[in-house]
Scaffold this active site. Sequence first.
Site, short mmCIF file in Angstrom:
data_model
loop_
_atom_site.label_atom_id
_atom_site.label_comp_id
_atom_site.label_asym_id
_atom_site.label_seq_id
_atom_site.Cartn_x
_atom_site.Cartn_y
_atom_site.Cartn_z
CG ASP A 1 -2.10 0.91 1.09
OD1 ASP A 1 -2.36 1.39 -0.03
OD2 ASP A 1 -2.77 1.16 2.11
CG ASN B 1 1.95 1.60 -5.23
OD1 ASN B 1 2.87 1.42 -4.43
ND2 ASN B 1 1.50 0.63 -6.02
N GLY B 2 -0.09 5.51 -4.40
CA GLY B 2 -0.70 6.79 -4.78
C GLY B 2 -0.12 7.95 -3.99
CD1 TRP C 1 7.20 6.61 -2.64
CD2 TRP C 1 6.88 6.99 -4.83
NE1 TRP C 1 8.44 6.63 -3.25
CE2 TRP C 1 8.26 6.87 -4.59
CE3 TRP C 1 6.44 7.23 -6.13
CZ2 TRP C 1 9.22 6.99 -5.61
CZ3 TRP C 1 7.37 7.35 -7.14
CH2 TRP C 1 8.75 7.24 -6.87
NE ARG D 1 -4.53 6.78 -7.05
CZ ARG D 1 -4.33 6.43 -5.78
NH1 ARG D 1 -4.17 7.35 -4.86
NH2 ARG D 1 -4.31 5.18 -5.43
CD GLU E 1 -13.36 -4.64 -1.04
OE1 GLU E 1 -12.18 -5.04 -1.11
OE2 GLU E 1 -14.31 -5.38 -0.76
CG ASN E 2 -7.86 -1.95 -5.03
OD1 ASN E 2 -6.96 -2.76 -4.76
ND2 ASN E 2 -8.11 -0.90 -4.26
CD1 TRP E 3 -12.99 -5.42 -8.89
CD2 TRP E 3 -12.37 -4.65 -10.89
NE1 TRP E 3 -12.35 -6.45 -9.55
CE2 TRP E 3 -11.95 -5.99 -10.79
CE3 TRP E 3 -12.08 -3.96 -12.07
CZ2 TRP E 3 -11.27 -6.66 -11.80
CZ3 TRP E 3 -11.39 -4.62 -13.09
CH2 TRP E 3 -11.00 -5.95 -12.94
NE ARG F 1 -7.81 2.51 -5.49
CZ ARG F 1 -6.57 2.30 -5.07
NH1 ARG F 1 -5.54 2.50 -5.87
NH2 ARG F 1 -6.35 1.91 -3.82
CD GLU G 1 2.98 -12.63 16.14
OE1 GLU G 1 2.98 -11.43 16.49
OE2 GLU G 1 2.58 -13.55 16.87
C1 IPE Z 1 -5.58 -2.61 -0.14
O1 IPE Z 1 -5.20 -1.29 -0.30
C2 IPE Z 1 -5.40 -3.37 -1.39
C3 IPE Z 1 -4.06 -3.42 -1.95
C4 IPE Z 1 -2.96 -2.95 -1.45
C5 IPE Z 1 -3.99 -4.09 -3.19
P1 IPE Z 1 -6.28 -0.10 -0.51
O2 IPE Z 1 -5.49 1.14 -0.57
O3 IPE Z 1 -7.15 -0.43 -1.63
O4 IPE Z 1 -7.12 -0.22 0.83
P2 IPE Z 1 -7.97 0.87 1.63
O5 IPE Z 1 -9.01 1.37 0.70
O6 IPE Z 1 -7.03 1.95 2.05
O7 IPE Z 1 -8.50 0.10 2.80
C1 IPE Z 2 -1.67 0.22 -3.35
O1 IPE Z 2 -1.43 1.59 -3.40
C2 IPE Z 2 -1.83 -0.39 -4.71
C3 IPE Z 2 -3.21 -0.75 -5.07
C4 IPE Z 2 -4.26 -0.69 -4.30
C5 IPE Z 2 -3.41 -1.22 -6.43
P1 IPE Z 2 -2.63 2.65 -3.41
O2 IPE Z 2 -2.98 2.91 -4.82
O3 IPE Z 2 -3.72 2.19 -2.54
O4 IPE Z 2 -1.90 3.90 -2.80
P2 IPE Z 2 -2.50 4.93 -1.73
O5 IPE Z 2 -3.02 4.12 -0.59
O6 IPE Z 2 -3.59 5.67 -2.43
O7 IPE Z 2 -1.34 5.78 -1.36
MG MG Z 3 -4.09 2.44 -0.56
#
Ligand code: IPE
Ligand code: IPE
Ligand code: MG
Length: 236
Positions: A11, A13-14, A16, A24, A58-60, A62, A201
Amino acid sequence: MIPQHVAIIMDGNGRWAKMRGRPRFFGHIRGSAQVREIVREAKRQGIKALTLYAFSTENWKRPEDELTVIWKLLRKYIRREVKELDQNKVKLHVIGEIGRIPEGARAELLQAVEKLSVHEEFHLTFALSYGSRTEWVSAAKQMAEDCKLGKLQPQDISESVIDQYLWTSCLGRLSDVDLVIRTSGELRMSNFLLWQACYAEFDFPQTLWPDYTVEEFRKSLERYQTRERRLGGLTK
Ligand code: IPE
Ligand code: IPE
Ligand code: MG
């Protein structure tokens, strides 16, 4: 003790990318480069199974352009890495709603899974369109179906039978997670391996995934080694 099965929620990447004033997807590009180093190090450390949460159910939600980049990067990773994974005797698995993965990416992934299926030494699993609740729903449906067909008796359902119906059954006796690492400082599971991590853990480094280096990974493993896993029993 080195954990046998490590699961990572990659988690941050965005954030960063945002910190650098970039879109992103830039973070996803840097993040995917990090995967290779961590896989290598996991094997070097003697870990047997590494499961990477790359995309949740849930990432769908995006935006479309972000989704396009994520699936493109996955294809790129597979193309670039399959040879080395093969040389290093890595077995590849994919868990999640495989049918929802865009066709091109899915075909390449499954091809790589097939090619690497001969190996047993190290299990690399990508969780893609993965969600624990969806996994449980799928397991429940399959169990109900098998009961209807007489292949399964309700009284025979046990924890190990449930294990066999979950997507992680591909990992056999390694399906229980010893250590969950979530980068970026978020303190939640986000629907990841809820059954399998029931006695894991946890390590929550503040580092954003694109900055999570091999050294940081070693620190996570060191912290794990200081934990006392009583599993409900008492300390000796
Ligand atoms: C969880 O991260 C899924 C992955 C890292 C692939 P998200 O960034 O989607 O989770 P939430 O929305 O902050 O809980
Ligand atoms: C995790 O990074 C990667 C995926 C969920 C695909 P994010 O995209 O959730 O990055 P943040 O949480 O918005 O920084
Ligand atoms: Mg995230």
